[in-house]
Design an enzyme around this catalytic site. Structure first.
Site, PDB file in Angstrom:
ATOM      1  CD  GLU A  75      -2.923  -0.988   2.491  1.00 42.61           C
ATOM      2  OE1 GLU A  75      -4.140  -1.130   2.159  1.00 42.61           O
ATOM      3  OE2 GLU A  75      -2.179  -1.265   3.476  1.00 42.61           O
TER       4      GLU A  75
ATOM      5  CD  GLU B  52      -4.812  -5.635   2.147  1.00 41.87           C
ATOM      6  OE1 GLU B  52      -5.510  -4.663   2.989  1.00 41.87           O
ATOM      7  OE2 GLU B  52      -3.502  -5.863   2.424  1.00 41.87           O
TER       8      GLU B  52
END
Length: 662
Positions: free
Chosen positions: A200, A280
């Site tokens: 991320e 995710e």
């Protein structure tokens, strides 16, 4: 041939015939004819060893599950129709002290859960492919996002950048880590089909700025130098950050819990020649102290969004599919732009996932299994769902022994007790062979004459929660709810004051005991300045700055707790004020079963089961019970030790169900 042998022969033939009619396993299907290539990201489709594949993956963290249950949880995941799993790798557990590495054979707090290699091999035995996410930053609601606290001993370090000090340590760590798994890649006959570059990274700092791609290239190059040949990828929320955290030419994937259309449409704009994947798909959500348990997506929205993912011909990784538990002091925290600014995560990582913290099936599990069966065009052998592990409410156990705060402090090894000129963050203490203090509580001690009524002030902020003791006596009150955040003892107030009353005449011992409640795991660069303890400003008493202090680390390491001596008999009906260590022993016979320890009658502290730190407790919730998996018990004599900050209860009360307050 005798009649018996004839019957056995016929049964054997029938068994072989039946076996031949079974569909192939995932590995049989994708390795038939030999392994010639790994996972490829082709336009609109993944391909593994020359065959199209849709990845149905689930997140499970080996370090959040006792190893005796690794196979159990993985088999439950495979039974849902998953063909892959993913796992993060926590740097702070694998290199707890600079240059000292532990992959399961160490003598550290959590060595028993660190055999990554064994976990990956079990995943393959359970017919699951693996996406490996080594970080070095992993977020994961994990302490400091997985970064080791000793990095903070470098005053100007810039973590998650191409800062040479940081990347030098990353390289040293990765050289050790990747050597553990390089031969477990799919193209070498192992389980790993893909490896993630950082984590991320587009969300690190301002969303609209290009990040340090030299750093990402460094991670990529280190993988290659260490023999990683499988598909490399990054993950972010592209509708929010675009491609700011990616490397040109490498697969980008998406993270979200709603509006899959926006994320996938943006990915298609950014990389029209690549397949889509939700790296995710947030199946639930995490909890923090003083909050409420929500579980994230309800089953209806979970089902709706998963159906949308499949309508895009996309692959999916459920985060989390099985959350497990955040053992010890390893919970992370989040910074937010409004009061109270800092949210410390609870020890349960149930996450509202398809498999609960204790591995139980939920409605989301059933939805997942049903929708994967409808979407998956490749028929492979899927095992039956394993039966649930039984839970038990063991009979209540009387607390039998205790140690006072003074007795505990007196058993801290002298080589850990240091003299400091003024307040100093725990990481900077000159202990643990130059690694400082990582976790637990730090005592800042000064001997002085206190007036009968004295005004204590801590300049700056407390990191994160403080108690005040005089001559070993607790002076601060047990927090009763979120209103406590408006007063002394928490990170929320700058330059907070506390009135000390009732000090005995003469020389007093003043202790300010500060607990690290978890370093932040998500946010921009400023959020990763994560020193803990007291360091922003001095301690004042009646306006006079205290100097020449003693710093005492109360690390509460398991080996130390198991070596404590001088236990005193606990008297029932006695109000025993903390900080205090309490102990109970009890006999258990086979079969040992999972249970939950109901801490609703207690205050705040930590639970140790046969020396293993299962996590924190705090009566304000939302987590009220601590999950104890059966493998932590043993046949015969068992021990539970409680470190309580405020007021001890008399009994250990067990439950056969978890209590997470909504």
């Amino acid at each position: 041939m005798t009649g018996v042998n004839f019957i056995l022969g016929i049964l054997s033939l029938l068994f072989l015939h039946a076996k031949c009619q079974l569909p192939p396993t995932v590995y049989q299907y994708y390795t038939e004819g030999g392994i010639n290539s790994g996972l490829e990201a082709l336009p609109g489709q993944f391909r593994l060893n020359g065959k199209d594949i849709t990845l149905y993956s689930g997140s499970i963290h080996y370090f959040r599950v006792v190893p005796e249950y690794w196979r159990d949880r993985l088999r439950r995941m495979r039974a849902a129709g998953l063909n892959a799993i993913d796992t993060y790798v926590p740097w702070n557990l694998h290199e707890p002290r600079k240059g000292e590495f532990d992959f399961g054979a160490g003598n550290n707090e959590f060595s028993k859960v660190l055999n990554l290699r064994e976990f990956l091999q079990i995943a393959q035995e359970e017919d699951l492919l693996v996406i490996l996410r080594p970080g070095p930053y992993i977020c994961s609601e994990w302490e400091f996002g997985g970064l080791p606290s000793w990095l903070l001993r470098y005053p100007d370090i810039k973590v998650r950048t191409s800062d040479l000090v940081f990347t030098g340590h990353v390289k040293t760590y990765f050289d050790q880590l990747l050597a553990q798994v390089v031969d477990l890649q799919f193209t070498k006959g192992g389980s790993i089909i893909a490896v993630q570059i950082e984590n991320e990274y587009g969300s690190f700092g301002n969303f609209d700025e290009i990040k340090d791609r030299e750093y990402l290239a460094f991670i990529r190059d280190n993988y290659v130098e260490n023999g990683i040949e499988e598909l490399l990828l990054t993950c972010d929320s592209p509708a929010l950050v675009g491609d700011t955290g990616s490397l040109p030419g490498y697969l980008m994937t998406a993270n979200f819990d709603n509006n899959p259309e926006a994320q996938f449409d943006r990915l298609l704009e950014l990389q029209p020649d690549k397949p889509l994947m939700a790296m995710e798909f947030w199946a639930g959500w995490f909890d923090y102290w003083f909050g409420t348990h929500t579980g994230g997506l309800n089953p209806e929205n979970f089902s709706k969004h998963l159906s949308t993912i499949f309508s895009y011909n996309a692959s999916v990784n459920f985060y989390m599919f099985h959350g497990g538990s955040t053992f010890g002091f390893m919970n992370g925290a989040n910074k937010i732009p409004v009061f109270p600014s800092y949210l410390s995560d609870v020890s349960s990582y149930d996450y509202g996932a398809p498999l609960s913290e204790a591995g139980d099936y939920t409605e989301k599990y059933n939805v997942t299994k049903e929708l994967i069966a409808l979407d998956n065009e490749v028929q492979t052998f899927t095992p039956e769902q394993p039966p649930l592990n039984p839970k038990i409410a063991y009979p209540a156990v009387q607390i039998q022994e205790y140690l006072t705060y003074v007795q505990l402090i007196n058993q801290i090894p002298l080589d850990l007790v240091t003299e400091i000129q003024t307040v100093t963050n725990m990481e900077a203490l000159d202990i643990n062979n130059g690694n400082g203090q990582s976790y637990g509580l730090t005592v800042y001690r000064k001997k002085l004459d206190l007036a009968p009524t004295a005004e204590l002030q801590i300049v700056g902020h407390i990191r994160d929660v403080a108690m005040v003791l005089v001559d070993g006596e607790q002076k601060t009150q047990k927090p009763q709810g979120s209103g406590a955040l408006l007063g002394f003892g928490f990170w929320t107030i700058s330059n907070s004051t506390f009135t000390i009353e009732g000090a005995a005449a003469g020389l007093n011992t003043l202790d300010v005991v500060v607990e690290n409640w978890g370093r932040v795991n998500f946010g921009g660069p400023a959020y990763f300045e994560q020193q803990k303890g007291l360091f922003e400003g001095p301690i004042l008493v009646d306006g006079v700055e205290l100097s020449d202090l003693t710093a005492i680390p109360l690390e509460l390491k398991s080996n130390w707790i198991q070596g404590l001596t001088g236990w005193q008999a606990f008297e029932a009906d006695r109000n025993l004020t903390g900080p205090v260590m309490l102990r109970a022993t009890f006999e258990l016979a086979e079969p040992l079963q999972d249970t939950f320890l109901d801490m609703s009658a207690w205050g705040r502290g930590s639970v140790f089961v046969n020396g293993f730190h299962v996590g924190r407790f705090f009566h304000v919730g939302p987590q009220i019970t601590n999950y104890i998996p059966a493998p932590l018990f043993k046949q015969g004599l068992n021990e539970i030790v409680i470190f309580e900050h405020y007021l001890a209860a008399e009994l250990l009360v067990f439950s056969d169900v978890p209590i997470l307050r909504g």
